[in-house]
Each structure stands twice: as structure tokens, then as C-alpha cells.
Design a protein around this motif. Sequence first.
Motif, PDB file in Angstrom:
ATOM      1  N   LYS A  90      20.380  -2.187 -20.590  1.00 12.61           N
ATOM      2  CA  LYS A  90      20.760  -2.384 -21.992  1.00 12.61           C
ATOM      3  C   LYS A  90      21.322  -3.795 -22.202  1.00 12.61           C
ATOM      4  O   LYS A  90      20.980  -4.484 -23.182  1.00 12.61           O
ATOM      5  N   LYS A 146      21.820   5.178 -22.871  1.00 10.42           N
ATOM      6  CA  LYS A 146      23.117   4.937 -22.246  1.00 10.42           C
ATOM      7  C   LYS A 146      24.228   5.716 -22.940  1.00 10.42           C
ATOM      8  O   LYS A 146      25.008   6.427 -22.298  1.00 10.42           O
ATOM      9  N   GLN A 147      24.318   5.602 -24.269  1.00 14.03           N
ATOM     10  CA  GLN A 147      25.394   6.269 -24.996  1.00 14.03           C
ATOM     11  C   GLN A 147      25.246   7.787 -24.977  1.00 14.03           C
ATOM     12  O   GLN A 147      26.235   8.512 -24.893  1.00 14.03           O
ATOM     13  N   ALA A 192      17.382   1.672 -24.814  1.00 13.70           N
ATOM     14  CA  ALA A 192      18.318   1.671 -23.684  1.00 13.70           C
ATOM     15  C   ALA A 192      19.716   2.069 -24.141  1.00 13.70           C
ATOM     16  O   ALA A 192      20.447   2.767 -23.423  1.00 13.70           O
ATOM     17  N   THR A 193      20.099   1.634 -25.347  1.00 11.78           N
ATOM     18  CA  THR A 193      21.437   1.964 -25.863  1.00 11.78           C
ATOM     19  C   THR A 193      21.565   3.448 -26.151  1.00 11.78           C
ATOM     20  O   THR A 193      22.594   4.069 -25.839  1.00 11.78           O
ATOM     21  N   THR A 210      23.845   9.712 -22.615  1.00  9.02           N
ATOM     22  CA  THR A 210      24.269  10.229 -21.308  1.00  9.02           C
ATOM     23  C   THR A 210      25.750   9.987 -21.078  1.00  9.02           C
ATOM     24  O   THR A 210      26.437  10.807 -20.461  1.00  9.02           O
ATOM     25  N   ASN A 211      26.249   8.837 -21.569  1.00  2.56           N
ATOM     26  CA  ASN A 211      27.672   8.525 -21.441  1.00  2.56           C
ATOM     27  C   ASN A 211      28.539   9.646 -21.998  1.00  2.56           C
ATOM     28  O   ASN A 211      29.400  10.200 -21.310  1.00  2.56           O
ATOM     29  N   ASN A 269      25.524   6.400 -15.131  1.00  2.00           N
ATOM     30  CA  ASN A 269      24.581   5.646 -15.972  1.00  2.00           C
ATOM     31  C   ASN A 269      24.763   4.133 -15.983  1.00  2.00           C
ATOM     32  O   ASN A 269      24.297   3.476 -16.916  1.00  2.00           O
ATOM     33  N   THR A 270      25.383   3.553 -14.951  1.00  3.16           N
ATOM     34  CA  THR A 270      25.471   2.094 -14.890  1.00  3.16           C
ATOM     35  C   THR A 270      24.095   1.418 -14.876  1.00  3.16           C
ATOM     36  O   THR A 270      23.923   0.367 -15.512  1.00  3.16           O
ATOM     37  N   LEU A 273      21.469   2.180 -16.527  1.00  4.89           N
ATOM     38  CA  LEU A 273      21.073   2.090 -17.931  1.00  4.89           C
ATOM     39  C   LEU A 273      21.882   1.023 -18.660  1.00  4.89           C
ATOM     40  O   LEU A 273      21.370   0.331 -19.543  1.00  4.89           O
ATOM     41  N   ASP A 274      23.148   0.875 -18.273  1.00  6.70           N
ATOM     42  CA  ASP A 274      24.000  -0.122 -18.902  1.00  6.70           C
ATOM     43  C   ASP A 274      23.530  -1.535 -18.558  1.00  6.70           C
ATOM     44  O   ASP A 274      23.549  -2.435 -19.410  1.00  6.70           O
TER      45      ASP A 274
END
Length: 360
Positions: A294, A239-240, A235-236, A242-243, A287-288, A290-291
Motif C-alpha cells: 500500500k 489492509k484496513q 491495497a488500502t 484485515t487490520n 498484514n504488514t 499489505l501495508d
Amino acid sequence: MSSLLKPFSVCAGPCESGGARRGCSTPAAAPRAPSARLAAAAAGLSSLPLHQRSCAARRNLAAAAVGGRKITHPGKAILAGGIAGGIEICITFPTEYVKTQLQLDERANPPRYRGIGDCVKLTVQDHGLRGLYRGLSSLLYGSIPKSAMRFGTFEMLSNPMRDATGRLDNTRSLLCGLGAGIAEAVVVVCPMETLKVKLIHDQCSLRPRYRGFFHGVSEIIREQGVRGTYQGLTATVLKQGTNQAIRFYVMNALRNWYKGDDPRREMHPIVTATFGAAAGAASVFGNTPLDVVKTRMQGLEAHRYKHTVDCAFQILKHEGPQAFYKGTVPRLGRVCLDVAIVFVIYEEVVKLLNNVWHTQ
């Protein structure tokens, strides 16, 4: 006579021999550009005759030297990124704290907080203003290497992809941002975020177990091993990755739009901050979900989930789709401020480094 009938072409810039070849004027010598740009420009000139190739290559060199964006050395990017990350997290941490608390506040428990203001109020009542900074040390120790890794990797990946004027197109900025996000997720962000979430989540219990950052880290590693700091790695990474892909894409697109056909145009820090805030907002809405996943995978209740997909499924089943956007408002405020501050400080530190650290 036959020599007079030979075709010739006109090109700007000095010829290879330095003398005046027919059809090629010789203006004042243009400043030399870095050899890397010459190599990049030469790739598209190999099919031309020798004298035309030389003229065109030097014309590209002159354009790059006079009007191009100076390529940032990865070493400067690492140093500037680390400084920017450390300053930024000290300013914005309370919003990160509130965001994390709201995401951990599951409906099934039932929820303890009624909203952002209630979360701040109860935290201050129970722990004082210092309570809003619980877990800061874990982020501070991680934010410096995280930003250093992010900007260093981005410059390392993007420098070979720039054109002769130092311009990076939007698609390549997206790919370079994705690479930078994945690198920082694996090396720094996953263990840092796991420790941060556990320390914040521990404060929610009636009898907190951890007395501070180092005690918390030692206890987590003693009980769960190093693997305990890598919960929610998938998940991290998602998230990172795509972030940073979204942020660097939006930032680069806005920078290219602002500068237009003049790569020499300077960007005022206010403009940089505005573009950074826009890039941060885009990444929040993108991407919230995913956050949220995570954060749940890294909390003290992570053992309830088999894996990342199972976590997402259980959130959807028990709390509804709106749960994927818990903490969006405080995250939006934090991230917009975060990205704006980081990009401004990064650009300004790089300018200072260029004056004292001369690189090719």
C-alpha cells in the motif's frame, strides 16, 4: 378433575397477565430492558406455548437488563472514536514517520537509512525535531474521521448481532471489524494515507516541492485530480479490512475471556490497554506485507507499478520476501501504542457520554 390432569410447566419471572399462573412464580418486577433485546430474544421463543413464551422472554429481559453490556449508540461511537483518534495520532506520529521512511527506502536506490536509529538521527540532523512530525497534519485531519467511521460502523453492524445479554461472539466481531475497516478505507483512509505518504516522500528529495499540507494537497489535486488521492485503493481496502477484522476479533475474544460468565465485570483501563496492545500486535504480524505494498502504491514512484499485484511482484523480484516486512519494528511499536490508546480513550469517553447523553 380433567383440569387437574393438564400438564403444567415451571418457569421463573412474571407471567403475561401479571397474575399468578399455575407453575409460574411472580417475583419482584425486574427492570425493563430495551425493546430491541426483547425482539432479539423473541425470535427463539416463537415455537413455545403462550404462557411459557411469556415467562421465558421476561427471564431473558431481566438477564439482559441486570447483567448485559450496554449497547453503544452509533452516535456516541462516532464522537468517542473521533476524540480517541485525534489524541492518539498526536502521541504516536513519529513512529509512523519512521515506519513510512523505511518502507519507502528501496534497496535498488540504494537505501539511505541503516535502521530505525539512523533514520531518526538523519531526520533530526536535516530538519530538526519538527522533521519527525512532517505530514502530521494530513494524518491529524484524517485520524479523527477515520476513528469516528471505524467505531461508528462497528457499533452499527454489531448491535443487531448481539445476544440478549449484549454479548458479541468472536466470529461476528471478525465480520463487523472487516466491515468497519472497509468503510474507513474507502471514505477516509485511502486519500489520507496517499497524501501522508506523498508529503513524507517529498521530504526525501533534495528540493522538496510541497510547503505544507494545504499546498501539497492543492498541487496533488491540480496535477493528478481527485483520483490522485486514491492511489492504492485496493491495497488500502485489503489492509484496513484485515487490520480491523484482526483487531476487533482479538479484542472481543480477550474481552469475552476476561469477563467469562459475568458480563457485568468492569474492565480496568490497564486491562483494556493490554488487550488493545495485543490486538495491535496481531494485526501487525498479520498484514504488514499489505501495508508495504500500500505504501509503495501511494508513494511518488507509484507510476512504476501497473497495479497492486504488479507492485507486490516487483518487490518480491528485486528486493526479496524480507522486503514485505520492512518497517515492522517501528510499526509494531506505533500500532500497539495506537490501538491501546484508542481503545482506552474510546471506552472512557463512552462512559462519560452515557452520563450526559441518554439513549435507548
